[in-house]
Design an enzyme around this catalytic site. Structure first.
Site, PDB file in Angstrom:
ATOM      1  N   GLY A  84     -12.879  32.731  80.402  1.00  0.00           N
ATOM      2  CA  GLY A  84     -14.204  33.169  80.414  1.00  0.00           C
ATOM      3  C   GLY A  84     -14.229  34.379  80.586  1.00  0.00           C
ATOM      4  N   GLU A  85     -14.975  35.277  81.309  1.00  0.00           N
ATOM      5  CA  GLU A  85     -15.030  36.659  81.189  1.00  0.00           C
ATOM      6  C   GLU A  85     -14.733  37.188  82.497  1.00  0.00           C
ATOM      7  OE1 GLU A  85     -15.888  38.506  78.504  1.00  0.00           O
ATOM      8  OE2 GLU A  85     -15.469  40.202  80.008  1.00  0.00           O
ATOM      9  N   SER A  86     -13.547  37.849  82.225  1.00  0.00           N
ATOM     10  CA  SER A  86     -12.546  38.259  83.397  1.00  0.00           C
ATOM     11  C   SER A  86     -13.360  39.456  84.328  1.00  0.00           C
ATOM     12  CB  SER A  86     -11.336  38.891  83.220  1.00  0.00           C
ATOM     13  OG  SER A  86     -11.421  40.118  82.090  1.00  0.00           O
ATOM     14  N   CYS A 128      -6.068  32.571  80.236  1.00  0.00           N
ATOM     15  CA  CYS A 128      -6.985  33.505  79.443  1.00  0.00           C
ATOM     16  C   CYS A 128      -7.582  34.474  80.369  1.00  0.00           C
ATOM     17  CB  CYS A 128      -7.835  32.804  78.417  1.00  0.00           C
ATOM     18  SG  CYS A 128      -8.280  33.839  77.224  1.00  0.00           S
ATOM     19  N   ARG A 141      -6.163  43.447  77.488  1.00  0.00           N
ATOM     20  CA  ARG A 141      -7.482  42.538  77.294  1.00  0.00           C
ATOM     21  C   ARG A 141      -7.620  42.492  75.622  1.00  0.00           C
ATOM     22  NH1 ARG A 141     -12.862  43.750  80.214  1.00  0.00           N
ATOM     23  NH2 ARG A 141     -13.277  41.974  79.326  1.00  0.00           N
ATOM     24  N   ILE A 171      -8.378  32.483  72.280  1.00  0.00           N
ATOM     25  CA  ILE A 171     -10.026  32.909  72.092  1.00  0.00           C
ATOM     26  C   ILE A 171     -10.017  34.238  72.716  1.00  0.00           C
ATOM     27  CG2 ILE A 171     -12.271  32.417  72.423  1.00  0.00           C
ATOM     28  CD1 ILE A 171     -11.482  29.478  72.788  1.00  0.00           C
ATOM     29  N   ARG A 172     -10.145  35.364  71.893  1.00  0.00           N
ATOM     30  CA  ARG A 172     -10.171  36.812  72.494  1.00  0.00           C
ATOM     31  C   ARG A 172      -9.419  37.016  73.668  1.00  0.00           C
ATOM     32  NH1 ARG A 172     -15.000  34.891  72.808  1.00  0.00           N
ATOM     33  NH2 ARG A 172     -15.176  35.386  75.012  1.00  0.00           N
ATOM     34  N   HIS A 216      -5.397  28.360  75.992  1.00  0.00           N
ATOM     35  CA  HIS A 216      -6.509  27.729  76.680  1.00  0.00           C
ATOM     36  C   HIS A 216      -6.025  26.121  76.706  1.00  0.00           C
ATOM     37  CE1 HIS A 216      -9.885  30.119  77.541  1.00  0.00           C
ATOM     38  NE2 HIS A 216      -9.568  30.811  76.380  1.00  0.00           N
ATOM     39  N   GLU A 254      -6.698  23.836  78.344  1.00  0.00           N
ATOM     40  CA  GLU A 254      -7.859  22.848  78.734  1.00  0.00           C
ATOM     41  C   GLU A 254      -8.700  22.543  77.487  1.00  0.00           C
ATOM     42  OE1 GLU A 254      -7.656  26.082  79.134  1.00  0.00           O
ATOM     43  OE2 GLU A 254      -9.428  27.115  79.372  1.00  0.00           O
TER      44      GLU A 254
HETATM   45  N1  GLN Z   1     -11.596  38.446  76.610  1.00  0.00           N
HETATM   46  C1  GLN Z   1     -12.037  37.710  77.677  1.00  0.00           C
HETATM   47  C2  GLN Z   1     -11.761  38.631  79.036  1.00  0.00           C
HETATM   48  O1  GLN Z   1     -11.505  39.777  78.831  1.00  0.00           O
HETATM   49  C3  GLN Z   1     -11.159  36.815  78.208  1.00  0.00           C
HETATM   50  C4  GLN Z   1     -11.448  35.551  76.999  1.00  0.00           C
HETATM   51  C5  GLN Z   1     -11.016  34.107  77.583  1.00  0.00           C
HETATM   52  O2  GLN Z   1     -10.692  33.768  78.623  1.00  0.00           O
HETATM   53  N2  GLN Z   1     -11.187  33.221  76.440  1.00  0.00           N
HETATM   54  O3  GLN Z   1     -12.086  38.316  79.944  1.00  0.00           O
END
Ligand code: GLN
Length: 202
Positions: free
Chosen positions: A58-60, A90, A117, A146-147, A183, A185
């Site tokens: 998600g978004e840390s 992630c 990151r 993913i990112r 990921h 999951e």
């Molecule tokens: N780029 C996101 C972060 O820095 C992590 C991306 C992800 O969990 N798919 O939080």
């Protein structure tokens, strides 16, 4: 390692997934497929009711901010000190890392790794790769990035579980702490989930 003696339940009877933000539903679905009792964790007291915890992607920054606000971080540190297994995927790997240059204030700071990151850059911010993970057997694991962050340093007690062909570390374990920059999951391959569930029994 703390032992399970005195606890009649199997160590991984109930597995929490931190449900503050991100793809926690996909982790819960995987646990469900495995026949494991998954719990959506949003309050600190729920950490007493689980035997292992997954921090989703998600978004840390958001996960870290909410976890601090809800008082989850202190309690999580206590549970980890008692030997509870924790797996960060992630953003979750960023959340559990002790050192994240982009986050001057560490988030949960549980595992002795440095995580950068968005390490794969804008152009290839999402990609898939077949990686070899000895612990999972000879068949390659199809990893979805993913990112994604990259694990750029592992401390002395940390084992590297998987790298990309160019040597970049994408999965590591320190005792019962597991970090993956991809990921599992989001695929149908549940071997990483099963591997995580086995950590409580070691
Ligand atoms: N780029 C996101 C972060 O820095 C992590 C991306 C992800 O969990 N798919 O939080």
């Amino acid at each position: 390692m703390p032992s399970a003696v005195g606890d009649a339940r199997p160590l991984t009877a109930r597995v929490g997934v931190l449900g503050l933000q991100g793809d926690f539903a996909e982790h819960l679905a995987t646990l469900d497929r495995l026949g494991v009792d998954g719990v959506d964790v949003r309050r600190p007291e729920q950490l007493d009711e689980i035997d292992a915890l997954i921090i989703p992607g998600g978004e840390s920054t958001t996960i870290g901010k909410l976890a601090r606000q809800y008082g989850i971080i202190e309690k999580l540190r206590d549970r980890v000190a008692e030997g509870m297994p924790v797996w960060g995927t992630c953003a979750g790997a960023i959340f559990i890392a002790k050192d994240v240059p982009a986050h001057p204030h560490p988030l949960a700071a549980l595992m002795d790794i440095t995580v950068e990151r968005n390490a794969f850059g804008r152009q290839i911010d999402s990609f898939e790769a077949d990686i070899k993970v000895n612990e999972l057997g000879p068949r390659a694991f199809h990893a979805v990035f993913i990112r994604s962050p990259q694990i750029i340093r592992v401390g002395p007690g940390v084992d590297v579980l998987a790298t990309l062909d160019d040597g970049r570390v994408v999965a590591a374990r320190q005792g019962r702490l597991l970090a993956t920059s991809f990921h599992p999951e989001l695929t149908n391959d549940d071997r990483f989930h099963r591997y995580f569930l086995s950590l409580g029994k070691r």
